[in-house]
Write a protein that holds these residues in place. Structure first.
Motif, PDB file in Angstrom:
ATOM      1  N   ASN A   1      -2.216   8.066   6.302  1.00  0.00           N
ATOM      2  CA  ASN A   1      -1.031   7.753   6.996  1.00  0.00           C
ATOM      3  C   ASN A   1      -0.306   6.850   5.841  1.00  0.00           C
ATOM      4  O   ASN A   1      -0.428   7.409   4.463  1.00  0.00           O
ATOM      5  CB  ASN A   1      -2.004   6.089   7.886  1.00  0.00           C
ATOM      6  CG  ASN A   1      -2.791   5.303   6.609  1.00  0.00           C
ATOM      7  OD1 ASN A   1      -2.196   5.053   5.676  1.00  0.00           O
ATOM      8  ND2 ASN A   1      -2.951   4.493   7.631  1.00  0.00           N
ATOM      9  N   GLU A   2       0.768   6.160   6.365  1.00  0.00           N
ATOM     10  CA  GLU A   2       1.796   5.410   5.552  1.00  0.00           C
ATOM     11  C   GLU A   2       1.726   5.050   3.991  1.00  0.00           C
ATOM     12  O   GLU A   2       1.544   5.156   3.682  1.00  0.00           O
ATOM     13  CB  GLU A   2       3.059   5.308   6.377  1.00  0.00           C
ATOM     14  CG  GLU A   2       4.491   4.536   5.848  1.00  0.00           C
ATOM     15  CD  GLU A   2       5.276   4.100   6.396  1.00  0.00           C
ATOM     16  OE1 GLU A   2       6.830   3.742   5.810  1.00  0.00           O
ATOM     17  OE2 GLU A   2       4.902   4.224   7.210  1.00  0.00           O
ATOM     18  N   GLU A   3       0.244   3.877   4.735  1.00  0.00           N
ATOM     19  CA  GLU A   3       0.451   3.196   3.695  1.00  0.00           C
ATOM     20  C   GLU A   3      -1.036   3.519   2.727  1.00  0.00           C
ATOM     21  O   GLU A   3      -0.449   3.656   1.408  1.00  0.00           O
ATOM     22  CB  GLU A   3      -0.337   1.744   4.369  1.00  0.00           C
ATOM     23  CG  GLU A   3      -1.488   1.073   3.367  1.00  0.00           C
ATOM     24  CD  GLU A   3      -1.984  -0.508   4.056  1.00  0.00           C
ATOM     25  OE1 GLU A   3      -2.063  -1.661   2.986  1.00  0.00           O
ATOM     26  OE2 GLU A   3      -2.466  -0.029   4.931  1.00  0.00           O
ATOM     27  N   ALA A   4      -1.186   4.471   3.262  1.00  0.00           N
ATOM     28  CA  ALA A   4      -1.986   5.451   2.111  1.00  0.00           C
ATOM     29  C   ALA A   4      -0.859   6.459   0.780  1.00  0.00           C
ATOM     30  O   ALA A   4      -1.128   5.991  -0.653  1.00  0.00           O
ATOM     31  CB  ALA A   4      -3.027   6.816   2.898  1.00  0.00           C
ATOM     32  N   LEU A   5      -0.141   7.145   1.729  1.00  0.00           N
ATOM     33  CA  LEU A   5       0.704   7.086   1.023  1.00  0.00           C
ATOM     34  C   LEU A   5       1.628   6.629   0.154  1.00  0.00           C
ATOM     35  O   LEU A   5       2.135   6.819  -0.933  1.00  0.00           O
ATOM     36  CB  LEU A   5       2.161   8.037   2.171  1.00  0.00           C
ATOM     37  CG  LEU A   5       3.380   8.424   1.337  1.00  0.00           C
ATOM     38  CD1 LEU A   5       2.782   9.995   0.530  1.00  0.00           C
ATOM     39  CD2 LEU A   5       4.223   9.329   2.325  1.00  0.00           C
ATOM     40  N   THR A   6       2.329   5.764   0.306  1.00  0.00           N
ATOM     41  CA  THR A   6       2.842   4.940  -0.493  1.00  0.00           C
ATOM     42  C   THR A   6       2.083   4.579  -1.837  1.00  0.00           C
ATOM     43  O   THR A   6       2.161   4.111  -3.585  1.00  0.00           O
ATOM     44  CB  THR A   6       3.343   3.453   0.067  1.00  0.00           C
ATOM     45  OG1 THR A   6       1.944   2.821   0.314  1.00  0.00           O
ATOM     46  CG2 THR A   6       4.391   3.523   0.866  1.00  0.00           C
ATOM     47  N   ILE A   7       0.390   4.218  -1.967  1.00  0.00           N
ATOM     48  CA  ILE A   7      -0.057   4.345  -2.743  1.00  0.00           C
ATOM     49  C   ILE A   7      -0.632   5.198  -3.885  1.00  0.00           C
ATOM     50  O   ILE A   7      -0.562   5.354  -5.043  1.00  0.00           O
ATOM     51  CB  ILE A   7      -2.054   3.291  -2.444  1.00  0.00           C
ATOM     52  CG1 ILE A   7      -1.552   2.442  -1.600  1.00  0.00           C
ATOM     53  CG2 ILE A   7      -2.304   3.547  -3.787  1.00  0.00           C
ATOM     54  CD1 ILE A   7      -3.435   1.756  -0.694  1.00  0.00           C
ATOM     55  N   LEU A   8      -0.597   6.385  -3.127  1.00  0.00           N
ATOM     56  CA  LEU A   8      -0.074   7.813  -4.068  1.00  0.00           C
ATOM     57  C   LEU A   8       1.363   7.519  -4.761  1.00  0.00           C
ATOM     58  O   LEU A   8       0.827   8.053  -5.711  1.00  0.00           O
ATOM     59  CB  LEU A   8      -0.345   8.902  -2.604  1.00  0.00           C
ATOM     60  CG  LEU A   8      -1.389   9.670  -2.655  1.00  0.00           C
ATOM     61  CD1 LEU A   8      -2.074  10.077  -1.201  1.00  0.00           C
ATOM     62  CD2 LEU A   8      -2.660   8.932  -3.834  1.00  0.00           C
TER      63      LEU A   8
END
Length: 378
Positions: free
Chosen positions: A64-71
């Motif tokens: 999701n978006e939060e996970a994507l920003t971490i990546l």
């Protein structure tokens, strides 16, 4: 207590054996909370020892978006040995989210893929189906070996289902043709995927019958589709195939991922009805992933065996099973020592190093990013 409630306390366990088992149990489970994926990504980038195996086991989780920003924040600083694992997770983001972060992702995603994302987001039915055909052609002819278009085909399939551009009759036609062929085409496999998304229950017996086929690409999607139904109707259809050597691996995996009482009891019965070790081992692993004390008699029985080779990392499975359930076993510490010796010098408890041992659920040494058992360990 539900399956997720049982394993939540161990999701970020400092015991690497327990955490690996939890991640393995969640790998093909369809109902992993998105916030768990976020927690695991945070740990992967704060603990380099755990990074490779956490990223590997997240390869089927929604990003999701939060996970994507971490990546996005962490990929630029990664070492090359693990970078491909993180980049592979970008396949798990939806097209609208990818387009929203296009500026940050352009360096990681090939130019031609952005055009496909635009079609998914804004295209009409004819545009999407035309692109679907082009992508399947690339996969079938291996026209683009430098890029894996299979996840893109699944995104196009998801778009077709979500927009209502395929129905039961369409899938009937494709599957009727494909079922008579020795090998399924890419379109046939995608129709299995779409039938799973639509949860068309009449296909459950047909999909279960495919478990005897020797076609890994088809079996992966049949496995995922049947688990996605998440019902005892699937358990009843799959149960006979747990007893067959040629189908036990996928059949047991399906029953291990459907967390119902009937699935647990069918695995217990199947275990007791065979004395073939190569059939029992996938069953005992699937049983362990229910994390139920009802499986203790079978686990206790199985750990009495003495053998030199195992298809399953059985001591790892047993150690984690007893530890998560809070059960005692006289060999618990011996199993832990033995398995930790295989993990390598960075996290080892004992001084013995076995550099040649690769666990079947570890990253394949060839660098493919797949698990060893799905790659060179076949």
């Amino acid at each position: 207590m539900t399956f997720l409630e049982k394993i939540k306390p161990h999701l970020l366990s400092d015991d690497i054996l327990v955490q690996k088992t939890v991640l393995h149990a969640l790998h093909e489970y369809p109902n992993v909370p998105e916030e768990w994926t976020v927690e695991l990504l945070k740990e992967a980038f704060s603990n380099e020892v755990k990074q490779s195996y956490i990223l590997m086991f997240l390869d089927k989780h929604k990003i999701n978006e939060e996970a994507l920003t971490i990546l996005i924040d962490n990929i630029p600083n990664m070492n090359q040995s693990n970078r491909h694992l993180a980049l592979g997770l970008l396949n798990n983001i939806d097209a609208p989210l990818a387009l929203k972060y296009k500026k940050q992702l352009e360096k990681y995603i090939p130019k031609q893929v952005w055009g496909i994302y635009e079609v998914i987001e804004h295209g009409e039915e004819e545009d999407v189906y035309s692109m679907y055909g082009e992508v399947l052609h690339k996969i079938d002819r291996s026209l683009s070996p430098e890029y894996d278009y299979y996840p893109i085909a699944k995104k196009l399939s998801e778009c077709i289902v979500e927009k209502g551009w395929i129905d039961e009759e369409d899938i009937d036609t494709v599957l009727a043709d494909e079922a008579n062929e020795e090998w399924f085409s890419e379109n046939g496999i995608m129709n299995v995927y779409m039938a799973g998304l639509l949860k068309i229950e009449k296909y459950i017996p047909l999909f279960a019958s495919f478990l005897t086929r020797d076609d890994d690409a088809l079996l992966e999607e049949v496995n995922a589709a049947l688990v996605h139904f998440d019902s005892d109707q699937v358990v009843k259809a799959v149960a006979p195939y747990v007893r067959k050597p040629e189908s036990v691996i996928y059949a047991a995996s399906i029953l291990g991922n459907i967390k119902t009482e009937l699935a647990l009891q069918e695995l217990k019965k199947a275990y007791r009805e065979t004395d073939e070790l190569d059939v029992q081992e996938p069953i005992i692993e699937a049983l362990s992933f229910h994390f139920s004390k009802d499986a203790l008699p079978e686990m206790n029985d199985h750990m009495e065996y003495e053998y030199d080779f195992s298809l399953v990392e059985i001591e790892h499975v047993a150690y984690s099973f007893y530890t998560i359930l809070g059960e005692k076993h006289p060999d618990l510490l011996e199993w832990k020592k033995s398995e930790m010796e295989k993990e390598g010098p960075a996290i080892q408890l004992a001084p013995v190093i076995n550099e040649n041992k690769v666990g079947r659920n570890d990253p394949c040494p060839c660098g493919s990013g797949k698990k060893y058992k799905k790659c060179c360990g076949k």
